[in-house]
Design an enzyme around this catalytic site. Structure first.
Site, PDB file in Angstrom:
ATOM      1  N   LYS A 120       0.806  -1.225   0.000  1.00  0.00           N
ATOM      2  CA  LYS A 120       0.000   0.000   0.000  1.00  0.00           C
ATOM      3  C   LYS A 120       0.840   1.276   0.000  1.00  0.00           C
ATOM      4  O   LYS A 120       0.501   2.250  -0.666  1.00  0.00           O
ATOM      5  CB  LYS A 120      -0.974   0.009   1.177  1.00  0.00           C
ATOM      6  CG  LYS A 120      -2.083  -1.038   1.047  1.00  0.00           C
ATOM      7  CD  LYS A 120      -3.086  -0.890   2.177  1.00  0.00           C
ATOM      8  CE  LYS A 120      -3.850  -2.169   2.454  1.00  0.00           C
ATOM      9  NZ  LYS A 120      -4.708  -2.612   1.358  1.00  0.00           N
ATOM     10  N   GLU A 204      -4.069   7.258   8.047  1.00  0.00           N
ATOM     11  CA  GLU A 204      -4.859   8.087   7.126  1.00  0.00           C
ATOM     12  C   GLU A 204      -6.188   8.448   7.755  1.00  0.00           C
ATOM     13  O   GLU A 204      -6.593   7.900   8.767  1.00  0.00           O
ATOM     14  CB  GLU A 204      -5.013   7.414   5.754  1.00  0.00           C
ATOM     15  CG  GLU A 204      -5.822   6.156   5.735  1.00  0.00           C
ATOM     16  CD  GLU A 204      -5.899   5.513   4.343  1.00  0.00           C
ATOM     17  OE1 GLU A 204      -4.976   5.662   3.519  1.00  0.00           O
ATOM     18  OE2 GLU A 204      -6.903   4.833   4.091  1.00  0.00           O
ATOM     19  N   HIS A 239     -15.823  -6.116   5.636  1.00  0.00           N
ATOM     20  CA  HIS A 239     -14.938  -5.699   4.537  1.00  0.00           C
ATOM     21  C   HIS A 239     -14.912  -6.670   3.366  1.00  0.00           C
ATOM     22  O   HIS A 239     -14.072  -6.555   2.481  1.00  0.00           O
ATOM     23  CB  HIS A 239     -13.505  -5.445   5.025  1.00  0.00           C
ATOM     24  CG  HIS A 239     -13.415  -4.370   6.074  1.00  0.00           C
ATOM     25  ND1 HIS A 239     -13.950  -3.119   5.884  1.00  0.00           N
ATOM     26  CD2 HIS A 239     -12.880  -4.371   7.313  1.00  0.00           C
ATOM     27  CE1 HIS A 239     -13.735  -2.400   6.963  1.00  0.00           C
ATOM     28  NE2 HIS A 239     -13.101  -3.127   7.849  1.00  0.00           N
ATOM     29  N   ARG A 296      -5.324  -8.184 -11.032  1.00  0.00           N
ATOM     30  CA  ARG A 296      -5.830  -9.488 -11.493  1.00  0.00           C
ATOM     31  C   ARG A 296      -7.273  -9.343 -11.908  1.00  0.00           C
ATOM     32  O   ARG A 296      -7.850  -8.269 -11.794  1.00  0.00           O
ATOM     33  CB  ARG A 296      -5.754 -10.481 -10.329  1.00  0.00           C
ATOM     34  CG  ARG A 296      -6.489  -9.900  -9.126  1.00  0.00           C
ATOM     35  CD  ARG A 296      -6.713 -10.888  -8.022  1.00  0.00           C
ATOM     36  NE  ARG A 296      -7.029 -10.226  -6.768  1.00  0.00           N
ATOM     37  CZ  ARG A 296      -8.236  -9.786  -6.415  1.00  0.00           C
ATOM     38  NH1 ARG A 296      -9.263  -9.902  -7.234  1.00  0.00           N
ATOM     39  NH2 ARG A 296      -8.424  -9.206  -5.251  1.00  0.00           N
TER      40      ARG A 296
HETATM   41  P1  ADP Z   1      -7.600  -4.568   2.227  1.00  0.00           P
HETATM   42  O1  ADP Z   1      -6.408  -4.594   1.303  1.00  0.00           O
HETATM   43  O2  ADP Z   1      -7.289  -5.123   3.589  1.00  0.00           O
HETATM   44  O3  ADP Z   1      -8.837  -5.110   1.618  1.00  0.00           O
HETATM   45  P2  ADP Z   1      -8.445  -1.835   1.622  1.00  0.00           P
HETATM   46  O4  ADP Z   1      -7.530  -0.676   1.670  1.00  0.00           O
HETATM   47  O5  ADP Z   1      -8.851  -2.337   0.271  1.00  0.00           O
HETATM   48  O6  ADP Z   1      -7.833  -3.007   2.521  1.00  0.00           O
HETATM   49  O7  ADP Z   1      -9.768  -1.484   2.430  1.00  0.00           O
HETATM   50  C1  ADP Z   1     -10.777  -2.444   2.673  1.00  0.00           C
HETATM   51  C2  ADP Z   1     -12.055  -1.766   3.107  1.00  0.00           C
HETATM   52  O8  ADP Z   1     -11.833  -1.013   4.308  1.00  0.00           O
HETATM   53  C3  ADP Z   1     -12.609  -0.763   2.106  1.00  0.00           C
HETATM   54  O9  ADP Z   1     -13.448  -1.364   1.144  1.00  0.00           O
HETATM   55  C4  ADP Z   1     -13.376   0.196   3.028  1.00  0.00           C
HETATM   56  O10 ADP Z   1     -14.655  -0.359   3.308  1.00  0.00           O
HETATM   57  C5  ADP Z   1     -12.542   0.205   4.295  1.00  0.00           C
HETATM   58  N1  ADP Z   1     -11.578   1.352   4.316  1.00  0.00           N
HETATM   59  C6  ADP Z   1     -10.326   1.390   3.817  1.00  0.00           C
HETATM   60  N2  ADP Z   1      -9.745   2.597   3.987  1.00  0.00           N
HETATM   61  C7  ADP Z   1     -10.635   3.372   4.625  1.00  0.00           C
HETATM   62  C8  ADP Z   1     -10.659   4.739   5.104  1.00  0.00           C
HETATM   63  N3  ADP Z   1      -9.614   5.558   4.972  1.00  0.00           N
HETATM   64  N4  ADP Z   1     -11.774   5.177   5.712  1.00  0.00           N
HETATM   65  C9  ADP Z   1     -12.841   4.367   5.882  1.00  0.00           C
HETATM   66  N5  ADP Z   1     -12.887   3.092   5.471  1.00  0.00           N
HETATM   67  C10 ADP Z   1     -11.817   2.571   4.847  1.00  0.00           C
END
Ligand code: ADP
Length: 497
Positions: A120, A204, A239, A296
């Site tokens: 990330k 963040e 999630h 992917r």
């Molecule tokens: P992972 O790689 O673990 O799936 P992501 O960054 O894709 O993590 O985030 C997964 C989920 O977490 C997102 O779909 C959202 O619902 C929530 N999320 C991620 N970042 C934030 C944020 N800054 N604020 C609120 N919710 C978040």
């Protein structure tokens, strides 16, 4: 860039995605090779392929994740290319590199793109020069609580502590107030260290009530890139996505274009080719922020195929052969609306606990606008070793209402007995006012789902159950309507529909 025709593909995956990839290969006149674990001997993907090879015992680490064995099989059977599907080896940069080093085509992006987008922080830094909106926060690993406190103060609470190597929602901690920062940060670091072997975390802004909207991109190895619009994936449970649709009901054409362009910026930043997905989080003002890129084919890719008429697997294969894209951005249009529900072998009335067992009855819905991508047949056992997804049920209609109506009709037609599925839960969501109005976010399930509602009697199914009971008492017993003890289970009949 030289062209290399693919004549034989090995699909390094199982279940519905293996079958889905092979279907397109078959249409293209390409030979297919399946690999399978001992638990999947009788799976449809094994029967569907022209050739099939057992790669080991049921555990993924001993079978589907054995890249070395899979590469050897390719050499033995003169396979030209490997399609990794999703999960398993699909985002493993080392595997992609090994495949290429062995003279086999990897149907996916370059190992470098997989690597940079798999981290990330590396992704945020790579994307930084490309005019892509980011969630307010920092782009470097934070180890000291004091520094985290300063950052949190600047961006304002609530904040989210995230693991750089994160995935599947692991290593993420929300911090509501300064007093909780130290403890949550320690937890995130220890969770990330044990899950990914990398304790790097960053801070963040936590976006409250966000929507999850992602853009499908497609690029070739000549530098052409297009976006195939968005998928709305805000209906999630812990999630994990459960219902997806395309297009999103909240995007204006201008916002769609802005997100599409931002997604192309992300793809350009890592010289992306093949099919990929750029995920964004969207706040209540419809401001969007880059979350991550999945390098992917995505589980929910069918909804994009339905509204664009593009076969994404076919395009992936063409790109891997070295061909240029046969269409430009202007050629792509959204037609109609598509919905997808993920059908899991889980009990929604019991905390979504996996309900593994035998598919005693398994009859798919049919008719106009219905697509079922699955990897099971009636009589099969759902193995305990893998993801409990039975199928993806996809419907298509002229507009959103029609896609929803079709989905509800298809859910009623779907006959599954022997295990409990999430179908009834999906029907509940689809009928809910917050869903039909389009006014929902990722907190839908938390806010609106009451398992007790599913337990209520539905007159229609009561009727079916009693008719079936009468039929059985008549002496003409059928396997389909009885549970493991040979007794009719009214509850199970209801719950499945
Ligand atoms: P992972 O790689 O673990 O799936 P992501 O960054 O894709 O993590 O985030 C997964 C989920 O977490 C997102 O779909 C959202 O619902 C929530 N999320 C991620 N970042 C934030 C944020 N800054 N604020 C609120 N919710 C978040």
């Amino acid at each position: 860039m030289e062209m290399r025709k693919i004549n034989k593909i090995l699909v390094a995956n199982r279940g519905e995605i293996a079958v889905r990839v092979m279907r397109t290969a078959k249409e293209m006149g390409i030979q297919t090779v399946a690999v399978y674990s001992e638990a999947d001997r009788d799976s449809p993907h094994v029967h569907y392929a022209d050739e099939a090879v057992c790669v080991g015992p049921p555990l993924s680490a001993e079978s589907y994740l054995r890249g070395d064995k899979i590469i050897q099989i390719c050499k033995d059977l003169q396979v030209d290319a490997i399609h990794p599907g999703y999960g398993f080896l699909s985002e493993n940069a080392r595997f992609a590199r090994d495949v290429t080093d062995n003279g086999i085509i990897f149907i996916g992006p370059s190992p470098e793109a997989i690597e940079v987008m798999g981290d990330k922080l590396a992704a945020k830094n790579t994307v930084a020069e490309y005019d892509v909106p980011m969630v307010p926060g920092v782009n470097h690993a934070v180890t000291e609580v004091d520094e985290a406190a300063k950052i949190a103060e600047q961006i304002g609470y609530p904040v989210l502590i995230k693991a750089s190597a994160g995935g599947g929602g692991k290593g993420m901690r929300v911090v509501e107030q300064p007093d909780d920062l130290e403890e949550q940060m320690k937890r995130a670091i220890s969770e990330a260290t044990s899950a990914f072997g990398d304790g790097s975390v960053f801070v963040e802004k936590f976006i409250t009530s966000p929507r999850h909207i992602e853009i499908q991109v497609l690029g070739d190895q000549h530098g052409n890139l297009v976006y195939l619009f968005e998928r709305e994936c805000s209906i999630q449970r812990r999630h994990q996505k459960v219902i997806e649709e395309a297009p999103s009901s909240v995007l204006t054409p201008e916002k769609r274009e802005a997100m599409g362009k931002a997604a192309l910026g992300v793809a350009k930043s890592c010289n992306y080719y093949g099919a990929g997905t750029v995920e964004f989080i969207v706040d209540a003002n419809l401001d969007f922020f880059f979350l991550e890129m999945n390098t992917r084919l995505q589980v929910e890719h069918p909804v994009t195929e339905e509204i664009t008429g593009v076969d994404l697997v076919k395009e992936q294969i063409y790109v891997a052969e070295g061909r240029a894209l046969s269409f430009a951005q202007e050629d792509l249009k959204i037609k109609g609306h598509a919905m997808e529900v993920r059908v899991y072998a889980e009990d929604p009335t019991n905390g979504f606990l996996p309900d593994i067992g035998r598919l005693q009855t398994y009859i798919r819905p049919q008719g106009p606008g219905v697509r079922v991508d699955d990897g099971f047949e009636q009589g099969m056992d759902i193995p305990i070793y893998y993801d409990p997804m039975i199928s993806k049920l996809v419907t298509f209609g002229d507009n959103r209402e029609m896609a929803i109506e079709r989905m509800l009709r298809a859910i009623k037609e779907y006959r599954i007995t022997g295990i409990t599925t999430t179908l009834a839960f999906c029907a509940y969501v689809l009928k809910h006012e917050a869903f039909t109005s389009g006014n929902f976010d990722t907190k839908f399930v938390e806010k609106f789902f009451d398992p007790e509602e599913l337990k209520k009697k539905d007159p229609e199914y009561e009727q079916i159950a009693s008719a079936l009971a009468a039929y059985l008492i008549d002496g003409r017993k059928t396997q389909t309507a009885v549970n493991g003890n040979g007794q009719l289970s009214k509850w199970k009949l209801r719950a499945r529909n």
